[in-house]
Design a protein around this motif. Sequence first.
Motif: not given
Length: 855
Positions: A171, A175, A199-200
């Motif tokens: 995680h 990010q 987000m990813y």
Amino acid sequence: MKCSPLLCVCYLLILIIPVTFYGVVLTQSSDSPCRLTIPTPMFEYEYYREGDVIIGGLFSAHIESQHNKFSFTKNAFTDSPGCSICGRVDLEEYKSVLVMMFAVNKINKDPDLLPNVTLGYHIFDTCNDPRNTLGYVTKILSGEKETLNYYCPGRGEVAGFIVDSTFQSNHAMAQLLSLYKYTQVNYQVTDPQLSDGKMYPTLFRVTPDERVRFAAIIKLLQHFGWNWVGIITSWDGSGDEEAQELRKMMREHGICTDYIISRQSNSVTDSQTIIKSTARIVIACGTSAINFLYFALRLFSYIRDITLIFPPSWITIPNNSQGMYVLINCSFIFVWPEEKKLSMDVYTEGVDFSSSINDPILEDVGARWFHCSSPDYLKNYYFQALYNIIVKPCTGVKNVSSLLSSYTTLHSYVYKAVYIVAHALHGMYMEINKAEQRGFQQRLNKYMRNLHYTDPTGGEIHFNERREVPADLILQSWYYFNETYYSYRKLSTMQSPDYVPGPFPNMSDPSFWREGNVLVSRCSDPCIPGSRKKFGSSIHKCCYECVPCSEGEISNVSDSENCMKCPDDEWPNEKKDRCVPRVVEFLSYTDDPIVGVFSAVSILSCLLTGLILWIFIHYQDTPIVKANNRDLSYLLLVSIMLSFLCVFLFLGHPVDVTCMLRVTSFGVIFSVAVSSLLAKSIMVCIAFKATKPGSSWRKWMGVKLSNFIICVFSLVQVIICVTWLSISPPFQDRDTHSYQGKIIIQCNEGSVIGFYSVLGYMGLLAAVSFIIAFLARTLPDSFNDAKYITFSMLVFCSVWIAMIPAYLSTRGKNMVAVEVFAIMASSSGLLGCIFFPKCYIILFRPDLNTKTVLR
């Protein structure tokens, strides 16, 4: 000096990351071995190979120490902020490091893959600490090989990262890398949050996310009828999100979670929870960790009938967890399809501690398994404290090939991840503008998303919309022969995308279960077909009572929440698990003996009436026939004959025509018969009144009055019947409510008023006839027909008055039988009371059938 874009990125990363992810910058005192502001382990494990393109690798080959911050002072370890020490070696993760290096070397030797391009690697052991992960990412991106910050030498472009199996590290790294569009390939962590493309956007996975496995778990639970489970999560936080997502998905499929136990919770309370629970299936969530296994072992050491379901990341438990056979035996695990076996014997054959100078992890392996000392005296003190051993220099060559000889599917996925990056690079470099370096990462991500090739085993490698390589799931179980030797058995293959279990072996075999019997894991016993669930005060839908289905309803599956109503022409069987055709009920010629009786009596009565009519016609000139108005007698006999024949309209399967003719025809015929009797009674009274001299009644004598009476009173009944048939005629009806399991084929009156008007009018005529005949009963016997009419009307009224309550209290064919009996009884009463005495005189007492006697 002008800063290149990459140098600026490196500079910003090193400045921002500690503040962004931790809020403060941890610093060390001047006498501390750790001098970087980024938290760094005391012993660093790094592998580097130069190349035109570099692949970063971050693995957790060590388990972080339980006391993860130390400093070394005067031959002792004490707490020191910002400097962590790695714990025990995880051999499986160390093998992953070797696999990555092996894959890179093999690619460099392949002339068809990345020709004229040398692939390099930069690998760190993160010791399962996300802070180390972020620090090492900055080192790989900045090219830092020294202990000083901001050193960015000219070297190959960083293509992407192969990331370890820890939840927190993935995680944190996802990010960071997503901000700067660096490719990240994950080979084990399957957290659904990482599937968020917004987000990813640069994160790719070799295996699908957890929701795929959750769907397979749900199919497995449904296959065995388990709807009451417990969940235990691992200590690193990776299992918390998984547990919540799994519970949510199971709830949607009617499977309940009795408890969710976290590693940080109270073990005493958890033990009581598990003991009291009826859940015998426990699902493990999160990543594998030895301390989690010891925690679980304490909970399950005295609960023998619980079976665990493990995720694929736990495939290496038996190798690293000797003594865990009590916990692991007969447990289930989902694994990804087995990849091609890695042939790394040449790569690991003959590896010994003489090569450990270039392999820092190998030093720790020597200390752990062979008690070999390290050239670093700090490590030696640490090994002795950590393993409670005495290390010493190894004089002989220690071959460690046996420790590194087995490679699991997990290592195959590391190998596949490296080749996925290499194939994407190959496609990018084969373009015409391969020399262009502008937008390197964006171009690489584009080729990663569109990647599609066939690996040596024939498998199709491509990414789906969630940037995952689709794969089937295999369910297998571990079976321990003794405390050290185990094997696994393949139970079923669940193929994407539905993941419906394939054929299972004979699961009733006691060897598949800890207690020898097929496991039952339910809050409540299943409701058998014919019953339904009744939910009580429990918040769980899996806890309920079983109640039988209501009348007219069935349930044909176990654990039905609702019962189904049978169609109108069907009815539940005795067990209420299926609908069966209803019994059709009516007065049938073939099935009901009483119909034969009615038919025989009706025909015989009709023949008898016809015989009497013949007798009256044959002896029509005799005084007794003439004296009683022979025309009225003929009409009355024909009416009685027809009333007997009306019985057949009530027998057999009713249809609309017979329903309309039943009561109307009988009402009109009987009205004619009773009107004839009324005319007889009136004519008798007028005849005796007209015998007086000068009587005005003489003008009423004759057939006109009697015909008028019959026509008028019969016409009223005809009008009533025509009106009834015009407004609301009777029709065939199927009564499915009066009796359970029966369909009564009957005639619906249509208009109840019309039905009772017909019967009421007949009753009125009978009452008037009875009254007139009763008043005329005292006339001389020789000329008195009123006495017989009185008796006949008395029988008629008695029959129909008794019929009304019997008619209203019965249903179906019994009600029709009451009607038929009333018709036959009343008709027989008329025939017997009026004509039998006359026939007796005509046939057996002709001496009384003379004018002299009559006078």
